[in-house]
Design a protein around this motif. Structure first.
Motif, PDB file in Angstrom:
ATOM      1  N   ASP A 348       0.829  -1.207   0.000  1.00 59.10           N
ATOM      2  CA  ASP A 348       0.000   0.000   0.000  1.00 59.10           C
ATOM      3  C   ASP A 348       0.863   1.257   0.000  1.00 59.10           C
ATOM      4  O   ASP A 348       0.538   2.254  -0.662  1.00 59.10           O
ATOM      5  CB  ASP A 348      -0.932  -0.002   1.207  1.00 59.10           C
ATOM      6  CG  ASP A 348      -2.054  -1.019   1.090  1.00 59.10           C
ATOM      7  OD1 ASP A 348      -2.355  -1.443  -0.045  1.00 59.10           O
ATOM      8  OD2 ASP A 348      -2.623  -1.391   2.138  1.00 59.10           O
ATOM      9  N   ARG A 351       2.134   1.819  -3.533  1.00 56.46           N
ATOM     10  CA  ARG A 351       1.104   2.434  -4.386  1.00 56.46           C
ATOM     11  C   ARG A 351       0.988   3.933  -4.099  1.00 56.46           C
ATOM     12  O   ARG A 351       0.840   4.746  -5.017  1.00 56.46           O
ATOM     13  CB  ARG A 351      -0.245   1.754  -4.164  1.00 56.46           C
ATOM     14  CG  ARG A 351      -0.295   0.316  -4.647  1.00 56.46           C
ATOM     15  CD  ARG A 351      -1.701  -0.256  -4.540  1.00 56.46           C
ATOM     16  NE  ARG A 351      -1.702  -1.671  -4.864  1.00 56.46           N
ATOM     17  CZ  ARG A 351      -1.572  -2.649  -3.977  1.00 56.46           C
ATOM     18  NH1 ARG A 351      -1.450  -2.355  -2.692  1.00 56.46           N
ATOM     19  NH2 ARG A 351      -1.570  -3.912  -4.360  1.00 56.46           N
ATOM     20  N   GLN A 352       1.035   4.274  -2.826  1.00 58.87           N
ATOM     21  CA  GLN A 352       0.943   5.689  -2.459  1.00 58.87           C
ATOM     22  C   GLN A 352       2.138   6.472  -3.009  1.00 58.87           C
ATOM     23  O   GLN A 352       1.984   7.593  -3.508  1.00 58.87           O
ATOM     24  CB  GLN A 352       0.871   5.823  -0.942  1.00 58.87           C
ATOM     25  CG  GLN A 352       0.746   7.248  -0.447  1.00 58.87           C
ATOM     26  CD  GLN A 352       0.637   7.319   1.076  1.00 58.87           C
ATOM     27  OE1 GLN A 352       0.397   6.325   1.748  1.00 58.87           O
ATOM     28  NE2 GLN A 352       0.811   8.502   1.620  1.00 58.87           N
ATOM     29  N   ARG A 355       1.808   7.133  -6.767  1.00 63.32           N
ATOM     30  CA  ARG A 355       0.600   7.826  -7.210  1.00 63.32           C
ATOM     31  C   ARG A 355       0.879   9.021  -8.134  1.00 63.32           C
ATOM     32  O   ARG A 355       0.111   9.254  -9.083  1.00 63.32           O
ATOM     33  CB  ARG A 355      -0.213   8.259  -5.987  1.00 63.32           C
ATOM     34  CG  ARG A 355      -1.649   8.687  -6.314  1.00 63.32           C
ATOM     35  CD  ARG A 355      -2.448   8.812  -5.041  1.00 63.32           C
ATOM     36  NE  ARG A 355      -2.554   7.526  -4.357  1.00 63.32           N
ATOM     37  CZ  ARG A 355      -2.672   7.378  -3.048  1.00 63.32           C
ATOM     38  NH1 ARG A 355      -2.683   8.435  -2.266  1.00 63.32           N
ATOM     39  NH2 ARG A 355      -2.796   6.179  -2.514  1.00 63.32           N
ATOM     40  N   GLY A 359      -0.266   6.478 -14.422  1.00 62.48           N
ATOM     41  CA  GLY A 359      -0.688   5.127 -14.075  1.00 62.48           C
ATOM     42  C   GLY A 359      -0.335   4.077 -15.104  1.00 62.48           C
ATOM     43  O   GLY A 359      -0.137   2.900 -14.751  1.00 62.48           O
ATOM     44  N   VAL A 364       1.750  -2.622  -9.323  1.00 67.49           N
ATOM     45  CA  VAL A 364       2.254  -3.197  -8.075  1.00 67.49           C
ATOM     46  C   VAL A 364       1.827  -4.653  -8.007  1.00 67.49           C
ATOM     47  O   VAL A 364       0.653  -4.980  -8.236  1.00 67.49           O
ATOM     48  CB  VAL A 364       1.733  -2.418  -6.844  1.00 67.49           C
ATOM     49  CG1 VAL A 364       2.146  -3.126  -5.553  1.00 67.49           C
ATOM     50  CG2 VAL A 364       2.269  -0.987  -6.864  1.00 67.49           C
ATOM     51  N   LYS A 522      -2.356  -3.990 -13.821  1.00 63.15           N
ATOM     52  CA  LYS A 522      -2.581  -3.566 -12.443  1.00 63.15           C
ATOM     53  C   LYS A 522      -3.084  -4.737 -11.611  1.00 63.15           C
ATOM     54  O   LYS A 522      -3.923  -5.509 -12.062  1.00 63.15           O
ATOM     55  CB  LYS A 522      -3.626  -2.451 -12.386  1.00 63.15           C
ATOM     56  CG  LYS A 522      -3.208  -1.201 -13.122  1.00 63.15           C
ATOM     57  CD  LYS A 522      -2.159  -0.437 -12.383  1.00 63.15           C
ATOM     58  CE  LYS A 522      -1.823   0.850 -13.114  1.00 63.15           C
ATOM     59  NZ  LYS A 522      -0.721   1.563 -12.529  1.00 63.15           N
ATOM     60  N   SER A 524      -4.419  -5.792  -7.562  1.00 64.96           N
ATOM     61  CA  SER A 524      -4.901  -5.218  -6.311  1.00 64.96           C
ATOM     62  C   SER A 524      -4.089  -5.765  -5.165  1.00 64.96           C
ATOM     63  O   SER A 524      -3.398  -6.758  -5.300  1.00 64.96           O
ATOM     64  CB  SER A 524      -6.371  -5.570  -6.116  1.00 64.96           C
ATOM     65  OG  SER A 524      -6.553  -6.958  -6.092  1.00 64.96           O
TER      66      SER A 524
END
Length: 524
Positions: A348, A351-352, A355, A359, A364, A522, A524
């Motif tokens: 996480d 990803r931050q 940002r 994109g 990730v 991408k 999740s």
């Protein structure tokens, strides 16, 4: 004072003087308190309270000071000199714990392990103010005792007052002179004077020799570890700017493009930091990331580079600092980056960090990096494996880590480091490059791992990492030795980052041929 007040109740002579302080009982057996009870500090000074809370989190929760401190500063709304004082006090007490504890052990009538941990942390803060900061002794005593009285209790406050008075009887040099009289070994003496565990002193001396530097530099290296580090900044290439930092007093970095040096403070007030286009990142990390991104490719990988179809991999991406820089560089060059991280919460953070980067340039992956080379063989043109390590090269930025690490960590991390390097090589296409990176100069984590890989594998060759670093630096670094490169705090004013660069050789095994996949998907 009236005669009645002077004589006290029942007509007995009072033991209180004209200022309301109680006279000594007996023949001078108790020292008179400097202030009346009503005048003693009974509150916690906010800056010292922040430092205390950081030490408690580190001691009781195994927290990282660099993560806890900014949050506590914001919580207590410190700014300017108060925030700087809290930072110096917390980091100084954490760095100097070994030396401070040796002094405190001479001043406490019981083993330190028998003290309430909160009281011991307060004593460390008070001792550091007395011995390592320009705080007047009376201020260091009063504020530390007030802190303990406010957050621990009156009884422990009396103990803290007595112990710190003993500490204040000598300067740091005076205490070291006394303590060193009982130490015969030079390593133990360096450990005491420079507040490092003895095993780390030995390890760093061995590291200097392993990377071609004189062992006599050990004192300079240990002193650099104890110096308060300057905040290093990077503006993401093509996305960020140094303008806001420079307007606020930062200076341009002298080692690498898009870097700056700041005195610190609350950098979150800058909009460029809030958006993530300006980031805090050690310049050593910036250099090794840029070196991997710029090392020459060969064969099919070079063809991909010419066609702007490169695929890059950050194998151990958390918490995302290098990934953000690599992602920005990849976006500039029409490449794509896959950032892999095994821990969900760190993924996480990656990803931050990514940002601000377009994109379509990154993805990730959540998974074990040791498996990626088998699952995606020969798929990437550039791979960086910044592997988990002891962090002995970042002791100045992570002051508590020197007291957490043990020699056993080297043995436990070795197999993981080798497995990740093997996976990185397996994931690399013929002609591509692999950067093996550690934030440790220890030979067991650096040159030994590299030589082991070269002995075991016939599909890689070693490139000149020192030359690759110089190619992206603004001035010659002279960091190369035997094909690898090692940065140093006392030489380059960076963390002690290690870099080895491998090139993947062509293979006759058709199962390792590069597939024609496009941009990463991408996940999740």
């Amino acid at each position: 004072m009236s005669e009645r007040e002077h004589r006290g109740s029942g007509g007995r002579p009072s033991r209180r003087d004209a200022q309301g302080r109680e006279r000594n009982r007996g023949q001078g057996q108790r020292q008179q308190s400097r202030t009346a009870p009503s005048q003693r500090t009974r509150r916690a000074d906010p800056a010292r309270l922040v430092a205390f809370e950081v030490l408690r989190a580190v001691s009781s929760e195994d927290a990282y000071a660099n993560l806890v401190l900014p949050a506590r500063i914001r919580h207590h709304r410190l700014a300017g000199r108060d925030a700087a004082f809290a930072t110096e006090l917390a980091y100084g007490a954490l760095r100097g714990r070994g030396t401070l504890d040796a002094v405190l052990a001479r001043c406490v009538d019981r083993p330190l392990t028998q003290l309430d941990p909160a009281v011991l942390d307060a004593l460390r803060l008070g001792a550091h103010q007395l011995l390592g900061m320009r705080v007047p002794p009376h201020a260091a005593l009063d504020t530390t005792v007030g802190l303990v009285r406010a957050v621990v209790g009156a009884g422990p406050a009396s103990l803290v007052n007595a112990v710190l008075r003993r500490v204040s009887e000598r300067t740091l040099d005076g205490w070291l002179h006394e303590l060193e009289a009982d130490v015969a070994d030079d390593t133990e003496r360096d450990a005491l004077r420079h507040a490092h565990p003895a095993w780390i002193v030995r390890a760093l001396r061995q590291s200097l020799v392993a990377h071609g530097r004189p062992p006599a530099e050990i004192d300079e290296l240990l002193e650099a570890d104890n110096a308060a580090p300057v905040v290093n900044l990077v503006a993401l290439p093509g996305l960020g700017s140094l303008a806001e930092a420079l307007e606020d007093g930062a200076e341009r970095g002298s080692l690498v493009d898009d870097s700056a040096l700041s005195g610190g403070g609350d950098l979150g007030r800058w909009s460029s930091v809030r958006t993530g286009t300006l980031r805090i990142q050690d310049v050593g990390s910036q250099l090794v990331a840029r070196a991997v991104a710029s090392a020459p490719l060969a064969g099919k990988a070079a063809e991909d580079a010419a066609a702007h179809h490169e695929r890059w991999l950050d194998l151990c991406a958390g918490p995302g600092g290098k990934a953000a820089l690599l992602g920005a560089l990849a976006a500039q060059r029409g490449a794509t980056l896959l950032a892999n991280e095994a821990a969900p919460h760190r993924a996480d953070l990656v990803r931050q960090a990514l940002r601000p980067v377009p994109g379509e340039s990154w993805a990730v992956r959540l998974g074990d990096g040791r498996e990626l080379g088998r699952e995606q063989p020969a798929q990437f043109d550039r791979v960086i494996a910044d592997v988990p390590c002891t962090g002995l090269g970042a002791l100045r930025r992570r002051p508590e880590s020197r007291w957490r690490r043990t020699p056993n960590d080297l043995a436990e991390l070795g197999p993981l480091q080798r497995a990740l390097l093997d996976s990185a090589i397996d994931a690399t296409a013929p002609g591509g490059v692999v950067g093996y990176v550690t934030c440790s100069p220890h030979p067991a984590e650096t040159t030994v791992v590299v030589q082991d890989a070269l002995r075991r594998r016939s599909d890689v060759e070693l490139l000149d990492a020192g030359e690759a670093l110089d190619a992206v630096a603004l001035r010659p670094l002279e960091a190369g030795h035997d094909g690898t490169a090692q940065l140093w705090p006392h030489v380059h004013a960076t963390d002690a980052m290690f870099l080895a660069l491998f090139r993947k050789l062509p293979s006759s095994d058709p199962s390792t041929s590069r597939s024609s996949t496009g941009a990463p998907t991408k996940e999740s």
